[in-house]
Design a protein around this motif. Structure first.
Motif, PDB file in Angstrom:
ATOM      1  N   VAL A   6       0.916  -1.328  -0.017  1.00  0.00           N
ATOM      2  CA  VAL A   6       0.030  -0.035   0.234  1.00  0.00           C
ATOM      3  C   VAL A   6       1.051   1.166  -0.054  1.00  0.00           C
ATOM      4  O   VAL A   6       1.702   1.517   0.889  1.00  0.00           O
ATOM      5  CB  VAL A   6      -0.944  -0.022   1.331  1.00  0.00           C
ATOM      6  CG1 VAL A   6      -1.688   1.245   1.300  1.00  0.00           C
ATOM      7  CG2 VAL A   6      -1.712  -1.242   1.374  1.00  0.00           C
ATOM      8  N   ILE A   7       0.660   1.977  -1.089  1.00  0.00           N
ATOM      9  CA  ILE A   7       1.538   3.340  -1.114  1.00  0.00           C
ATOM     10  C   ILE A   7       0.637   4.379  -1.296  1.00  0.00           C
ATOM     11  O   ILE A   7      -0.140   4.068  -2.547  1.00  0.00           O
ATOM     12  CB  ILE A   7       2.526   3.128  -2.499  1.00  0.00           C
ATOM     13  CG1 ILE A   7       3.539   1.875  -2.145  1.00  0.00           C
ATOM     14  CG2 ILE A   7       3.540   4.358  -2.438  1.00  0.00           C
ATOM     15  CD1 ILE A   7       4.176   1.786  -3.578  1.00  0.00           C
ATOM     16  N   GLY A   8       0.689   5.466  -0.770  1.00  0.00           N
ATOM     17  CA  GLY A   8       0.046   6.555  -1.170  1.00  0.00           C
ATOM     18  C   GLY A   8       0.037   7.608   0.015  1.00  0.00           C
ATOM     19  O   GLY A   8       1.118   7.876   0.610  1.00  0.00           O
ATOM     20  N   GLN A   9      -0.967   8.640   0.094  1.00  0.00           N
ATOM     21  CA  GLN A   9      -0.694   9.685   0.961  1.00  0.00           C
ATOM     22  C   GLN A   9      -2.201   9.952   1.424  1.00  0.00           C
ATOM     23  O   GLN A   9      -3.343   9.771   0.819  1.00  0.00           O
ATOM     24  CB  GLN A   9      -0.266  10.758   0.329  1.00  0.00           C
ATOM     25  CG  GLN A   9      -1.011  11.401  -0.842  1.00  0.00           C
ATOM     26  CD  GLN A   9      -0.505  12.669  -1.500  1.00  0.00           C
ATOM     27  OE1 GLN A   9      -0.050  13.534  -0.895  1.00  0.00           O
ATOM     28  NE2 GLN A   9      -0.782  12.869  -2.862  1.00  0.00           N
ATOM     29  N   ILE A  10      -2.200  10.425   2.848  1.00  0.00           N
ATOM     30  CA  ILE A  10      -3.302  11.065   3.191  1.00  0.00           C
ATOM     31  C   ILE A  10      -3.567  12.718   2.753  1.00  0.00           C
ATOM     32  O   ILE A  10      -2.596  13.269   2.979  1.00  0.00           O
ATOM     33  CB  ILE A  10      -3.449  11.159   4.733  1.00  0.00           C
ATOM     34  CG1 ILE A  10      -3.377   9.633   5.219  1.00  0.00           C
ATOM     35  CG2 ILE A  10      -4.703  11.717   5.273  1.00  0.00           C
ATOM     36  CD1 ILE A  10      -3.218   9.543   6.855  1.00  0.00           C
ATOM     37  N   ILE A  11      -4.471  12.850   1.930  1.00  0.00           N
ATOM     38  CA  ILE A  11      -4.124  14.249   1.220  1.00  0.00           C
ATOM     39  C   ILE A  11      -4.323  15.385   2.141  1.00  0.00           C
ATOM     40  O   ILE A  11      -3.993  16.283   2.205  1.00  0.00           O
ATOM     41  CB  ILE A  11      -5.122  14.352  -0.040  1.00  0.00           C
ATOM     42  CG1 ILE A  11      -4.304  13.239  -1.268  1.00  0.00           C
ATOM     43  CG2 ILE A  11      -5.026  15.726  -0.742  1.00  0.00           C
ATOM     44  CD1 ILE A  11      -5.406  13.131  -2.478  1.00  0.00           C
ATOM     45  N   GLY A  12      -5.646  15.024   2.799  1.00  0.00           N
ATOM     46  CA  GLY A  12      -6.174  16.078   3.785  1.00  0.00           C
ATOM     47  C   GLY A  12      -7.698  15.984   3.926  1.00  0.00           C
ATOM     48  O   GLY A  12      -7.957  14.910   3.929  1.00  0.00           O
ATOM     49  N   ALA A  13      -8.231  16.924   4.607  1.00  0.00           N
ATOM     50  CA  ALA A  13      -9.557  16.718   5.196  1.00  0.00           C
ATOM     51  C   ALA A  13     -10.260  18.094   4.712  1.00  0.00           C
ATOM     52  O   ALA A  13      -9.836  19.333   4.596  1.00  0.00           O
ATOM     53  CB  ALA A  13      -9.578  16.595   6.649  1.00  0.00           C
ATOM     54  N   GLY A  38       7.165  -0.755   7.014  1.00  0.00           N
ATOM     55  CA  GLY A  38       6.267   0.622   7.366  1.00  0.00           C
ATOM     56  C   GLY A  38       6.059   0.546   8.702  1.00  0.00           C
ATOM     57  O   GLY A  38       6.414  -0.267   9.592  1.00  0.00           O
ATOM     58  N   VAL A  39       5.116   1.425   9.017  1.00  0.00           N
ATOM     59  CA  VAL A  39       4.682   1.642  10.463  1.00  0.00           C
ATOM     60  C   VAL A  39       3.334   1.604  10.295  1.00  0.00           C
ATOM     61  O   VAL A  39       2.502   2.042   9.529  1.00  0.00           O
ATOM     62  CB  VAL A  39       4.937   3.048  11.058  1.00  0.00           C
ATOM     63  CG1 VAL A  39       6.647   3.036  11.302  1.00  0.00           C
ATOM     64  CG2 VAL A  39       4.815   4.209  10.175  1.00  0.00           C
TER      65      VAL A  39
END
Length: 175
Positions: A6-13, A38-39
């Motif tokens: 799983v690779i990606g990002q939490i863009i925002g809210a 990973g963590v």
């Protein structure tokens, strides 16, 4: 063993009534899943939107799992918090979403909610801050006790996730 990366990002809210938001996140899996790299949890920085209501975090997620079965497919869970000018933190919402099961890039929108509490707790939250919180974090993603809660809708956490699957065909799973 089959592997999931799983690779990606939490863009925002977006959609929260509060500003100066940050997010605590984690991932929950079943017993057959082993984290190779990973963590399992993390926290974003605080962002105060200057224009619009979108708080941007661009927080990276990079997880590599090995699994013996499909039970307990990974679920991301979130706690969105707001911080006031005095540095006090207040819960803005809880949420969770399942990691997609098909390979490729996915845009996810995870709705959030927060416990309401009694009318006294709601009044205290409006004037003093704070408010009710969950005693057990697993209530966020397990529906066993969640149906009893009185909740209010929060905003939405936005994610961009890329998923790589490896060796699933060797174990009889068609993707």
């Amino acid at each position: 063993m089959a592997e999931v990366h799983v690779i990606g990002q939490i863009i925002g809210a977006s959609g929260f009534s509060e500003s100066s938001l940050f997010c605590k996140w984690g991932i929950h899996t079943g017993a057959a899943w082993k984290l190779l790299s990973g963590v399992r949890e993390g926290q974003t920085q605080v962002d105060t939107p200057q224009i619009g209501d979108m708080a941007y975090w661009s927080h990276p997620i990079d997880l590599h799992f090995a699994t013996k079965g499909l039970q307990g497919w990974p679920r991301l869970h979130f706690q969105v918090w707001s911080q006031d000018s005095f540095g006090r933190c207040q819960l803005a919402g809880y949420g969770f979403c399942h990691v997609p099961s098909s390979p490729g890039t996915h845009q996810l929108a995870c709705p959030t909610w927060r416990p309401l509490g009694s009318w006294r707790e709601q009044l205290a939250r409006a004037f003093v801050g704070g408010g009710p919180q969950l005693l057990h974090g697993d209530t966020i993603y397990s529906g066993a006790d969640r149906y009893r809660l009185h909740t209010a809708a929060g905003g939405t956490v936005h994610l961009e996730i890329g998923l790589l699957l490896r060796n699933f065909d060797r174990y009889g799973v068609e993707c």
